[in-house]
Scaffold this active site. Sequence first.
Site, PDB file in Angstrom:
ATOM      1  N   HIS A 191       0.863  -1.186   0.000  1.00 24.46           N
ATOM      2  CA  HIS A 191       0.000   0.000   0.000  1.00 24.46           C
ATOM      3  C   HIS A 191       0.898   1.235   0.000  1.00 24.46           C
ATOM      4  CE1 HIS A 191      -2.815   2.962   1.738  1.00 24.46           C
ATOM      5  NE2 HIS A 191      -3.809   2.146   1.421  1.00 24.46           N
TER       6      HIS A 191
ATOM      7  N   ASP B 266       3.058  -4.658   8.094  1.00 24.32           N
ATOM      8  CA  ASP B 266       1.806  -3.923   7.957  1.00 24.32           C
ATOM      9  C   ASP B 266       0.669  -4.935   8.021  1.00 24.32           C
ATOM     10  OD1 ASP B 266      -0.479  -2.645   7.117  1.00 24.32           O
ATOM     11  OD2 ASP B 266       0.381  -1.801   5.289  1.00 24.32           O
TER      12      ASP B 266
ATOM     13  N   GLN C  17      -4.518  -5.284   6.673  1.00 32.43           N
ATOM     14  CA  GLN C  17      -5.455  -6.164   5.986  1.00 32.43           C
ATOM     15  C   GLN C  17      -5.518  -7.554   6.605  1.00 32.43           C
ATOM     16  OE1 GLN C  17      -7.571  -5.409   3.455  1.00 32.43           O
ATOM     17  NE2 GLN C  17      -6.919  -3.278   3.598  1.00 32.43           N
TER      18      GLN C  17
ATOM     19  N   LYS D 122     -10.708  -1.327  10.393  1.00 31.78           N
ATOM     20  CA  LYS D 122     -10.847  -2.516   9.550  1.00 31.78           C
ATOM     21  C   LYS D 122     -11.255  -3.753  10.348  1.00 31.78           C
ATOM     22  CE  LYS D 122      -7.436  -0.803   6.218  1.00 31.78           C
ATOM     23  NZ  LYS D 122      -8.324  -0.373   5.139  1.00 31.78           N
TER      24      LYS D 122
ATOM     25  N   CYS E  69      -4.744   2.338  -3.699  1.00 33.52           N
ATOM     26  CA  CYS E  69      -3.529   2.845  -3.049  1.00 33.52           C
ATOM     27  C   CYS E  69      -2.383   1.849  -3.190  1.00 33.52           C
ATOM     28  CB  CYS E  69      -3.777   3.184  -1.580  1.00 33.52           C
ATOM     29  SG  CYS E  69      -4.954   4.521  -1.333  1.00 33.52           S
TER      30      CYS E  69
END
Length: 404
Positions: free
Chosen positions: A121, A198, A201, A224, A362
Amino acid sequence: MLDIQKIRADFPILSQKVNGKPLVYFDNGATSQKPQVVIDAISKYYQEINANIHRGVHTLSQLATDAYEESRVKIQKHINAKHNYEVLFTSGTTHAINAVANGFASLLKSGDEVLVSALEHHSNIVPWQMLCERTGATLRVIPMNDKGELILSEYEKLLSDKTKIVTVNHISNALGTINPIKYMIDKAHEVGAAVLIDGAQAVPHLKPDVQALDCDFYVFSGHKICGPTGIGILYGKEVWLNKLPPYQGGGEMIATVSFEKTTYADLPHKFEAGTPNIEAGIVLGTAIDYLNEIGFDNIAQYEEELLEYATEKLLQIDGLKIYGTADSKTSVISFNMDGIHPYDVGTIIDKLGIAVRTGHHCAQPIMDFYKIPGTIRASFAFYNTKEEIDLMIDALQKAQMMLR
């Protein structure tokens, strides 16, 4: 087995209509919907204990402080951090990554290298580009293949004693690829590099165990995982958080202040300047409790069913191509329809109540790799159904007939 209708009843937004049609919400990769227990917890905070934290001796301040710190402990246990002070509240994943990148500016020099992956991202690319511009370090990119998987043999070649930090997502937001991060972490540590994962997600689909992974940093956003916007988590190993300078200066992050010198507070407050998003920090704990009650194993199993069902149905549409066919992936499908711009498809199916994401998500370098302007992305959550997938398929076929 999950009682999907009971779960759906927990989410008031799912019962509404959009453009006269039942809402089918397949944009969970962008943000999840919120259950009533989370909505109620937000209201309860403002109705009962709204006050600033860590600073007041009065009752409301103490109640708010206790609730905020209890949430920190919940999150610590959820990700299996060794210490609660290794869990830092941020405004989100982007803030967390920037805080680490800013801290590494004091550790890097010309000739050092930062490794990012081709699947990132923008929020896990741009801060490292900025860092390299400031320090003279070099940004290296771990390449991907046509299936949307990282090429591990090339990753191993990139690693050297020049590598100071490797930063990679746990799961690709654009393709759904689940990266082999444990292997990547171990390889990076062999050359003495730190690793930031990261997890934005990943956390809706699984429980990360940061000690088992042995990552140095793990970051994610609350919105999220059924929590509020404006809140996120930066997990960092104690040794690394002590090495890095604070990202921001202000109240709360100090031990002493004079015009001659300021000394910083101990962890975690060293990185938590100013009045935080108190309500969101507390309610993030509520959201995590909710998901744990459902069970992440149950969530993963059900979302795998949705992924398989949707993949099979989508591939029956003539001229439809799926991007991202990794052997290991989660409930995200990026696709295009031959000869039709993804934006046009997204606009038409929105009129039929179907919410998907269109564009580069993104993750523009991924789109450049495939030489496409963007994709249609359907991202599924545990409150979605196969019947909703059928509605999307019908809408896509109608859009195809209109646009060809």
